[in-house]
Design a protein around this motif. Sequence first.
Motif, PDB file in Angstrom:
ATOM      1  N   GLU A   4       0.878  -1.173   0.000  1.00 51.81           N
ATOM      2  CA  GLU A   4       0.000   0.000   0.000  1.00 51.81           C
ATOM      3  C   GLU A   4       0.915   1.222   0.000  1.00 51.81           C
ATOM      4  N   PHE A   5       0.758   2.064  -1.013  1.00 54.42           N
ATOM      5  CA  PHE A   5       1.618   3.240  -1.131  1.00 54.42           C
ATOM      6  C   PHE A   5       0.918   4.483  -0.616  1.00 54.42           C
ATOM      7  N   LYS A   6       1.690   5.318   0.051  1.00 55.68           N
ATOM      8  CA  LYS A   6       1.213   6.635   0.460  1.00 55.68           C
ATOM      9  C   LYS A   6       2.354   7.615   0.289  1.00 55.68           C
ATOM     10  N   ILE A   7       1.987   8.862   0.038  1.00 55.04           N
ATOM     11  CA  ILE A   7       2.975   9.930  -0.140  1.00 55.04           C
ATOM     12  C   ILE A   7       2.715  10.977   0.931  1.00 55.04           C
ATOM     13  N   LYS A  11       6.834  16.596   7.491  1.00 49.83           N
ATOM     14  CA  LYS A  11       6.181  16.927   8.766  1.00 49.83           C
ATOM     15  C   LYS A  11       5.015  16.000   9.099  1.00 49.83           C
ATOM     16  N   ALA A  12       4.495  15.289   8.107  1.00 50.31           N
ATOM     17  CA  ALA A  12       3.371  14.381   8.342  1.00 50.31           C
ATOM     18  C   ALA A  12       3.823  12.964   8.681  1.00 50.31           C
ATOM     19  N   LEU A  13       5.132  12.698   8.580  1.00 49.28           N
ATOM     20  CA  LEU A  13       5.625  11.365   8.911  1.00 49.28           C
ATOM     21  C   LEU A  13       5.538  11.137  10.419  1.00 49.28           C
ATOM     22  N   SER A  14       5.082   9.954  10.805  1.00 44.57           N
ATOM     23  CA  SER A  14       5.104   9.602  12.223  1.00 44.57           C
ATOM     24  C   SER A  14       6.545   9.273  12.615  1.00 44.57           C
ATOM     25  N   LEU A  15       6.825   9.250  13.894  1.00 47.26           N
ATOM     26  CA  LEU A  15       8.167   8.869  14.337  1.00 47.26           C
ATOM     27  C   LEU A  15       8.499   7.444  13.892  1.00 47.26           C
ATOM     28  N   THR A  16       7.516   6.564  13.950  1.00 52.76           N
ATOM     29  CA  THR A  16       7.730   5.180  13.517  1.00 52.76           C
ATOM     30  C   THR A  16       8.056   5.119  12.036  1.00 52.76           C
ATOM     31  N   GLU A  17       7.328   5.879  11.215  1.00 53.09           N
ATOM     32  CA  GLU A  17       7.609   5.904   9.773  1.00 53.09           C
ATOM     33  C   GLU A  17       9.003   6.443   9.501  1.00 53.09           C
ATOM     34  N   LEU A  18       9.363   7.542  10.160  1.00 56.15           N
ATOM     35  CA  LEU A  18      10.693   8.123   9.967  1.00 56.15           C
ATOM     36  C   LEU A  18      11.777   7.126  10.378  1.00 56.15           C
ATOM     37  N   TYR A  19      11.577   6.453  11.484  1.00 57.43           N
ATOM     38  CA  TYR A  19      12.543   5.462  11.945  1.00 57.43           C
ATOM     39  C   TYR A  19      12.688   4.343  10.916  1.00 57.43           C
ATOM     40  N   GLN A  20      11.563   3.846  10.385  1.00 54.75           N
ATOM     41  CA  GLN A  20      11.616   2.784   9.388  1.00 54.75           C
ATOM     42  C   GLN A  20      12.321   3.243   8.113  1.00 54.75           C
ATOM     43  N   ILE A  21      12.074   4.493   7.705  1.00 56.38           N
ATOM     44  CA  ILE A  21      12.736   5.045   6.515  1.00 56.38           C
ATOM     45  C   ILE A  21      14.249   5.065   6.713  1.00 56.38           C
ATOM     46  N   LEU A  22      14.687   5.632   7.822  1.00 56.09           N
ATOM     47  CA  LEU A  22      16.129   5.754   8.075  1.00 56.09           C
ATOM     48  C   LEU A  22      16.773   4.386   8.264  1.00 56.09           C
ATOM     49  N   GLN A  23      16.047   3.471   8.882  1.00 55.30           N
ATOM     50  CA  GLN A  23      16.561   2.120   9.080  1.00 55.30           C
ATOM     51  C   GLN A  23      16.740   1.407   7.730  1.00 55.30           C
ATOM     52  N   ASP A  39      23.830   9.739   4.777  1.00 54.29           N
ATOM     53  CA  ASP A  39      22.479   9.550   4.253  1.00 54.29           C
ATOM     54  C   ASP A  39      21.547  10.671   4.721  1.00 54.29           C
ATOM     55  N   ILE A  40      21.653  11.039   5.957  1.00 53.11           N
ATOM     56  CA  ILE A  40      20.820  12.116   6.490  1.00 53.11           C
ATOM     57  C   ILE A  40      21.467  13.421   6.043  1.00 53.11           C
ATOM     58  N   ASP A  41      20.994  13.910   4.880  1.00 54.01           N
ATOM     59  CA  ASP A  41      21.671  14.983   4.163  1.00 54.01           C
ATOM     60  C   ASP A  41      21.012  16.356   4.275  1.00 54.01           C
ATOM     61  N   GLY A  42      20.021  16.476   5.150  1.00 55.73           N
ATOM     62  CA  GLY A  42      19.352  17.763   5.317  1.00 55.73           C
ATOM     63  C   GLY A  42      18.302  18.054   4.263  1.00 55.73           C
ATOM     64  N   LYS A  43      18.045  17.121   3.344  1.00 56.14           N
ATOM     65  CA  LYS A  43      17.093  17.356   2.265  1.00 56.14           C
ATOM     66  C   LYS A  43      15.731  16.700   2.508  1.00 56.14           C
ATOM     67  N   ASP A  44      15.639  15.857   3.523  1.00 50.72           N
ATOM     68  CA  ASP A  44      14.380  15.147   3.769  1.00 50.72           C
ATOM     69  C   ASP A  44      13.219  16.096   4.076  1.00 50.72           C
ATOM     70  N   ALA A  45      13.491  17.213   4.730  1.00 48.69           N
ATOM     71  CA  ALA A  45      12.425  18.147   5.099  1.00 48.69           C
ATOM     72  C   ALA A  45      11.772  18.780   3.867  1.00 48.69           C
ATOM     73  N   LYS A  46      12.504  18.897   2.765  1.00 50.47           N
ATOM     74  CA  LYS A  46      11.959  19.476   1.529  1.00 50.47           C
ATOM     75  C   LYS A  46      11.207  18.450   0.695  1.00 50.47           C
ATOM     76  N   ALA A  47      11.465  17.180   0.932  1.00 50.32           N
ATOM     77  CA  ALA A  47      10.968  16.109   0.066  1.00 50.32           C
ATOM     78  C   ALA A  47       9.569  15.641   0.441  1.00 50.32           C
ATOM     79  N   LEU A  48       8.923  15.035  -0.555  1.00 47.94           N
ATOM     80  CA  LEU A  48       7.766  14.193  -0.296  1.00 47.94           C
ATOM     81  C   LEU A  48       8.297  12.771  -0.209  1.00 47.94           C
ATOM     82  N   HIS A  49       7.712  11.978   0.673  1.00 39.94           N
ATOM     83  CA  HIS A  49       8.206  10.641   0.938  1.00 39.94           C
ATOM     84  C   HIS A  49       7.185   9.606   0.483  1.00 39.94           C
ATOM     85  N   VAL A  50       7.617   8.702  -0.405  1.00 43.87           N
ATOM     86  CA  VAL A  50       6.764   7.634  -0.910  1.00 43.87           C
ATOM     87  C   VAL A  50       7.055   6.398  -0.070  1.00 43.87           C
TER      88      VAL A  50
END
Length: 148
Positions: A4-7, A11-23, A39-50
């Motif tokens: 199931e895909f979501k974009i 700022k809308a990512l949950s802490l669990t989602e962010l943790y899973q992304i970085l992991q 990897d944590i390059d300071g650009k995630d805040a500008k991006a949309l996350h799929v």
Amino acid sequence: MKPEFKIKPFKALSLTELYQILQLRSEVFVVEQNCVYQDIDGKDAKALHVLGMHEGVLVAYARLFMSGDYFEQASIGRVIVKPSFRDKKWGHDLMQEAIKGILEHYGETKITISAQLYLKKFYESHGFVPTSETYLEDNIPHIEMKRG
């Protein structure tokens, strides 16, 4: 059954989602590819996350940028499928969602990517064409590719 895909914006990512992304990004881009890089390059805040979720597990991921935020054109990056799910070919579903996301969220059809060279044919199957010579990025051969 496909993920199931979501974009979501950062700022809308949950802490669990962010943790899973970085992991997942660390599992593949740092450990599997044996590449020490920031990897944590300071650009995630500008991006949309799929996010591609399957039974509560992040199995596919990419981030999207509007034109000017990363490249002159809109872009897709950090394209990844969890190693234990690669046999399902969900990378193709992920790319379709990412391309659709660029159009729906940014209204753009021209997309630039910096692709790992070994995935050239994969990206070509999604309409991307090489637009540069091979270059090293974090000591891994890459090629710029464009679509649209």
